[in-house]
Design an enzyme around this catalytic site. Structure first.
Site, PDB file in Angstrom:
ATOM      1  N   HIS A  20      69.185  98.153 -47.620  1.00 28.96           N
ATOM      2  CA  HIS A  20      69.835  99.597 -48.176  1.00 28.96           C
ATOM      3  C   HIS A  20      69.338  99.745 -49.671  1.00 28.96           C
ATOM      4  O   HIS A  20      69.581  98.991 -50.386  1.00 28.96           O
ATOM      5  CB  HIS A  20      71.319  99.665 -48.014  1.00 28.96           C
ATOM      6  CG  HIS A  20      71.666 100.926 -48.329  1.00 28.96           C
ATOM      7  ND1 HIS A  20      72.876 101.088 -48.767  1.00 28.96           N
ATOM      8  CD2 HIS A  20      71.560 102.113 -48.094  1.00 28.96           C
ATOM      9  CE1 HIS A  20      73.370 102.411 -49.031  1.00 28.96           C
ATOM     10  NE2 HIS A  20      72.147 102.915 -48.763  1.00 28.96           N
ATOM     11  N   ASP A  28      48.474 108.013 -52.772  1.00 27.18           N
ATOM     12  CA  ASP A  28      47.110 108.291 -52.533  1.00 27.18           C
ATOM     13  C   ASP A  28      46.370 107.418 -53.075  1.00 27.18           C
ATOM     14  O   ASP A  28      46.476 106.273 -53.545  1.00 27.18           O
ATOM     15  CB  ASP A  28      46.993 109.788 -53.237  1.00 27.18           C
ATOM     16  CG  ASP A  28      46.994 109.822 -54.627  1.00 27.18           C
ATOM     17  OD1 ASP A  28      46.921 108.736 -55.368  1.00 27.18           O
ATOM     18  OD2 ASP A  28      47.583 111.025 -55.186  1.00 27.18           O
ATOM     19  N   HIS A  98      55.342 113.502 -62.745  1.00 29.87           N
ATOM     20  CA  HIS A  98      54.282 112.574 -62.203  1.00 29.87           C
ATOM     21  C   HIS A  98      54.316 111.160 -63.095  1.00 29.87           C
ATOM     22  O   HIS A  98      54.453 109.997 -62.663  1.00 29.87           O
ATOM     23  CB  HIS A  98      52.852 112.997 -61.970  1.00 29.87           C
ATOM     24  CG  HIS A  98      51.896 112.190 -61.470  1.00 29.87           C
ATOM     25  ND1 HIS A  98      52.142 111.679 -60.151  1.00 29.87           N
ATOM     26  CD2 HIS A  98      50.856 111.578 -62.069  1.00 29.87           C
ATOM     27  CE1 HIS A  98      50.856 110.784 -59.842  1.00 29.87           C
ATOM     28  NE2 HIS A  98      50.237 110.888 -60.852  1.00 29.87           N
ATOM     29  N   TYR A 120      48.573 114.343 -56.193  1.00 29.03           N
ATOM     30  CA  TYR A 120      50.068 114.222 -56.080  1.00 29.03           C
ATOM     31  C   TYR A 120      50.680 113.860 -54.864  1.00 29.03           C
ATOM     32  O   TYR A 120      51.737 114.116 -54.486  1.00 29.03           O
ATOM     33  CB  TYR A 120      50.617 115.305 -56.799  1.00 29.03           C
ATOM     34  CG  TYR A 120      50.371 115.653 -58.269  1.00 29.03           C
ATOM     35  CD1 TYR A 120      50.692 114.750 -59.347  1.00 29.03           C
ATOM     36  CD2 TYR A 120      49.670 116.776 -58.508  1.00 29.03           C
ATOM     37  CE1 TYR A 120      50.263 114.915 -60.519  1.00 29.03           C
ATOM     38  CE2 TYR A 120      49.167 116.998 -59.878  1.00 29.03           C
ATOM     39  CZ  TYR A 120      49.544 116.252 -60.682  1.00 29.03           C
ATOM     40  OH  TYR A 120      49.108 116.335 -62.067  1.00 29.03           O
ATOM     41  N   ALA A 121      49.738 113.310 -54.106  1.00 28.15           N
ATOM     42  CA  ALA A 121      50.057 112.920 -52.640  1.00 28.15           C
ATOM     43  C   ALA A 121      50.632 111.508 -52.668  1.00 28.15           C
ATOM     44  O   ALA A 121      50.204 110.405 -52.180  1.00 28.15           O
ATOM     45  CB  ALA A 121      49.022 112.827 -51.789  1.00 28.15           C
ATOM     46  N   ASN A 122      51.925 111.321 -53.374  1.00 31.51           N
ATOM     47  CA  ASN A 122      52.618 110.282 -53.544  1.00 31.51           C
ATOM     48  C   ASN A 122      54.239 110.322 -53.263  1.00 31.51           C
ATOM     49  O   ASN A 122      54.465 111.644 -53.536  1.00 31.51           O
ATOM     50  CB  ASN A 122      52.285 109.816 -54.976  1.00 31.51           C
ATOM     51  CG  ASN A 122      50.971 109.562 -55.262  1.00 31.51           C
ATOM     52  OD1 ASN A 122      50.228 108.669 -54.882  1.00 31.51           O
ATOM     53  ND2 ASN A 122      50.484 110.341 -56.361  1.00 31.51           N
TER      54      ASN A 122
END
Length: 132
Positions: A20, A28, A98, A120-122
């Protein structure tokens, strides 16, 4: 041999080890990964595997209680942002610059690197509990 689910040994072990509030990052191919942070590199070639395919596989196995995205994704990659929203509409989302997201990767259990080549594909996923 496993019949279903994630076959990658390192990724499967990572997900099984989470508790947890532990965090992981799906990234990316360009996100810098801090020294000392575990890396599971799934990238093969530019664009493969795509971010969303990896996210979908992880979401099949991980209870997610919260997520963090870069604020810039809204403007600079709206299609990816929309796809993430569709998959995780019931999960609280936090947005940070970012540069702050990159700092946050230092405390993640691991960064899963995809072949995704869009900006920004994170995503940082925080593990929940499935007590119900």
């Amino acid at each position: 041999m496993k019949k279903r689910g994630i076959l990658n040994k390192d990724l499967s072990m990572l997900l099984a080890s989470l508790g947890h509030t532990d965090t992981i990052v799906i990234a990316d191919c360009g996100l810098p990964i801090p020294n000392g942070t575990d890396r599971i590199d799934l990238s093969l070639v530019k664009g493969f595997p795509p971010f969303l395919s990896v996210l979908d596989a992880v979401l099949e196995e991980l209870e997610v209680e919260a997520l963090t995205l870069a604020e810039e994704i809204k403007k600079d990659n709206p299609i990816m942002y929309e796809n993430i929203q569709q998959r995780l509409s019931d999960v609280p989302m936090q947005f940070v610059p970012h540069e702050q997201l990159k700092e946050m990767t230092k405390s993640a259990k691991a960064v899963i690197r995809t072949g995704e080549a869009t900006p920004y594909a994170n995503i940082i996923l925080r593990s929940g509990v499935n007590f119900s």
